[in-house]
Design a protein around this motif. Structure first.
Motif, PDB file in Angstrom:
ATOM      1  N   ASP A  42      -0.402   7.857   5.644  1.00 36.90           N
ATOM      2  CA  ASP A  42      -0.357   9.270   6.031  1.00 36.90           C
ATOM      3  C   ASP A  42      -1.697   9.978   5.791  1.00 36.90           C
ATOM      4  O   ASP A  42      -1.739  11.127   5.352  1.00 36.90           O
ATOM      5  CB  ASP A  42       0.764   9.994   5.280  1.00 36.90           C
ATOM      6  N   VAL A  43      -2.786   9.268   6.081  1.00 41.78           N
ATOM      7  CA  VAL A  43      -4.113   9.856   5.899  1.00 41.78           C
ATOM      8  C   VAL A  43      -4.384  10.847   7.031  1.00 41.78           C
ATOM      9  O   VAL A  43      -4.096  10.576   8.203  1.00 41.78           O
ATOM     10  CB  VAL A  43      -5.206   8.762   5.873  1.00 41.78           C
ATOM     11  N   THR A  44      -4.933  11.992   6.691  1.00 43.59           N
ATOM     12  CA  THR A  44      -5.289  13.029   7.660  1.00 43.59           C
ATOM     13  C   THR A  44      -6.529  12.598   8.449  1.00 43.59           C
ATOM     14  O   THR A  44      -7.474  12.040   7.878  1.00 43.59           O
ATOM     15  CB  THR A  44      -5.569  14.356   6.927  1.00 43.59           C
ATOM     16  N   ILE A  45      -6.522  12.867   9.756  1.00 43.30           N
ATOM     17  CA  ILE A  45      -7.631  12.470  10.629  1.00 43.30           C
ATOM     18  C   ILE A  45      -8.239  13.704  11.276  1.00 43.30           C
ATOM     19  O   ILE A  45      -7.523  14.584  11.763  1.00 43.30           O
ATOM     20  CB  ILE A  45      -7.161  11.469  11.692  1.00 43.30           C
ATOM     21  N   ALA A  46      -9.575  13.744  11.288  1.00 37.50           N
ATOM     22  CA  ALA A  46     -10.314  14.851  11.896  1.00 37.50           C
ATOM     23  C   ALA A  46     -11.255  14.322  12.962  1.00 37.50           C
ATOM     24  O   ALA A  46     -11.841  13.247  12.816  1.00 37.50           O
ATOM     25  CB  ALA A  46     -11.107  15.608  10.825  1.00 37.50           C
ATOM     26  N   ALA A  47     -11.401  15.085  14.052  1.00 37.79           N
ATOM     27  CA  ALA A  47     -12.311  14.721  15.142  1.00 37.79           C
ATOM     28  C   ALA A  47     -12.659  15.989  15.909  1.00 37.79           C
ATOM     29  O   ALA A  47     -12.010  17.031  15.746  1.00 37.79           O
ATOM     30  CB  ALA A  47     -11.666  13.692  16.073  1.00 37.79           C
ATOM     31  N   HIS A  48     -13.667  15.893  16.766  1.00 37.14           N
ATOM     32  CA  HIS A  48     -14.039  17.057  17.560  1.00 37.14           C
ATOM     33  C   HIS A  48     -12.862  17.520  18.415  1.00 37.14           C
ATOM     34  O   HIS A  48     -12.089  16.714  18.932  1.00 37.14           O
ATOM     35  CB  HIS A  48     -15.237  16.736  18.453  1.00 37.14           C
ATOM     36  N   LYS A  49     -12.749  18.817  18.576  1.00 38.29           N
ATOM     37  CA  LYS A  49     -11.574  19.409  19.217  1.00 38.29           C
ATOM     38  C   LYS A  49     -11.363  18.909  20.646  1.00 38.29           C
ATOM     39  O   LYS A  49     -10.214  18.756  21.087  1.00 38.29           O
ATOM     40  CB  LYS A  49     -11.687  20.933  19.209  1.00 38.29           C
ATOM     41  N   TRP A  50     -12.429  18.646  21.400  1.00 38.29           N
ATOM     42  CA  TRP A  50     -12.256  18.185  22.783  1.00 38.29           C
ATOM     43  C   TRP A  50     -11.610  16.804  22.822  1.00 38.29           C
ATOM     44  O   TRP A  50     -10.725  16.552  23.630  1.00 38.29           O
ATOM     45  CB  TRP A  50     -13.602  18.153  23.507  1.00 38.29           C
TER      46      TRP A  50
END
Length: 327
Positions: A78-86
């Motif tokens: 359940d690790v949170t993932i972040a990336a550019h919004k597009w």
């Protein structure tokens, strides 16, 4: 109290390099190719970070060699993932264009992006702050990360020590070279001690590598065919890696079913795809990108072939909504 440190994993293909930021909130930047997910987990364990302790995964961009381990970490820990919004929007809507996976014929297991990043966002690691820099070119949603105290740049596939990221004029736009050059210009204003790229070794002289990258892009602007040759050789070499080579009889059929091959043949080289097969095969061998071994074309760069059963799943974003283990 946790001490800030950066651990760089220079990885063999098909996985991209990874950067682990160890701090009060540990952050993993990129997760390799999907078939290497358990190896990815083992690498971070060996340096003292359990996967369930990861505060965040940040993706520099959504190509399969950078996001392939996302599913494993999200599904199991359940690790949170972040990336550019597009790119996040394409991923989260299971768009068939997500990751350029269908066009490139590169399987990617399903994941979701929890945090949508924008230019100049800040990611707090505890003792330090990573600044998010939108650096489009290789993809439209490509980001770099900058840590100002130690003057460290994490630049994904924008540029490498001795190379540049391939340019996808068909999915990212014909102005991608100009975007890349603008991204380089922006980064060149930063004080930099070292840089970590998505492929190749640590960059100890980032400005020199950045200047060399800019010069190469400038040459490409005057000879656009070089853009397409660089891309075709990179994409096909990667295909040979994840397929663990192709026998001569398979190579033609494989290429003719690939979207990237069809587009480059017809629109970059004004050839029928059937005509372009032999030309590309010959160029792969001539340039040293691949070589024949017992009638099998093999990529020359060192790599660890994916397990055949993993490849046989052949999961693409168009399958994500209906797949048994979508997260």
């Amino acid at each position: 109290m946790n001490k800030f440190s950066i651990i760089f994993f220079e990885r063999k293909f098909p996985s991209a390099n990874m950067i682990l930021v160890k701090d009060r909130f540990s952050i993993l930047i990129d997760t390799g190719f999907g078939s290497d997910a358990k190896g990815t987990e083992q690498l971070i364990k060996e340096v003292g970070v359990l996967p369930e302790e990861l505060h965040l995964i940040v993706n520099t961009h959504y190509h399969s060699d950078h996001v392939g381990g996302n599913c494993h970490f999200q599904k199991n820990y359940d690790v949170t993932i972040a990336a550019h919004k597009w790119e996040a929007d394409l991923i989260n809507s299971c768009d068939s264009e997500a990751c350029s996976s269908e066009w490139l014929d590169q399987p990617v297991e399903p994941y979701r992006v929890d945090i949508k990043l924008s230019d100049n966002d800040e990611i707090i690691t505890g003792n330090r702050t990573l600044k998010v820099l939108h650096t489009p070119g290789h993809t439209l949603g490509h980001i770099s990360l900058y840590e100002p105290e130690e003057k460290i740049l994490i630049c994904g596939d924008l540029f490498q020590k001795n190379d540049i990221g391939w340019i996808n004029i068909f999915r990212e736009g014909v102005a991608s070279v100009q975007r890349s050059m603008e991204s380089l210009d922006r980064l060149s204003t930063l004080p930099m001690q070292k840089a970590y790229s998505g492929h190749g070794p640590l960059i100890e002289n980032p400005i020199a590598s950045l200047d060399a990258a800019r010069q190469r892009f400038e040459k490409w602007l005057s000879t656009p065919e070089k853009i397409s040759w660089h891309a075709c050789k990179r994409i096909f070499a990667y295909a040979l890696i994840i397929q663990n080579g192709l026998v001569k009889e398979e190579a033609s059929n494989y290429l003719l079913k690939c979207g990237w091959f069809q587009d480059f043949a017809r629109y970059s080289f004004q050839l029928q795809p059937e005509e372009f097969v032999k030309i590309l095969l010959d160029e792969m061998v001539r340039s040293g990108a691949a070589s024949w071994h017992n009638n099998r074309l093999i990529a020359t760069t060192p790599y660890l072939a994916p397990q055949r059963e993993w490849m046989n799943k052949n999961i693409k974003p168009k399958d994500w909504k209906s797949h048994d283990y979508i997260v």
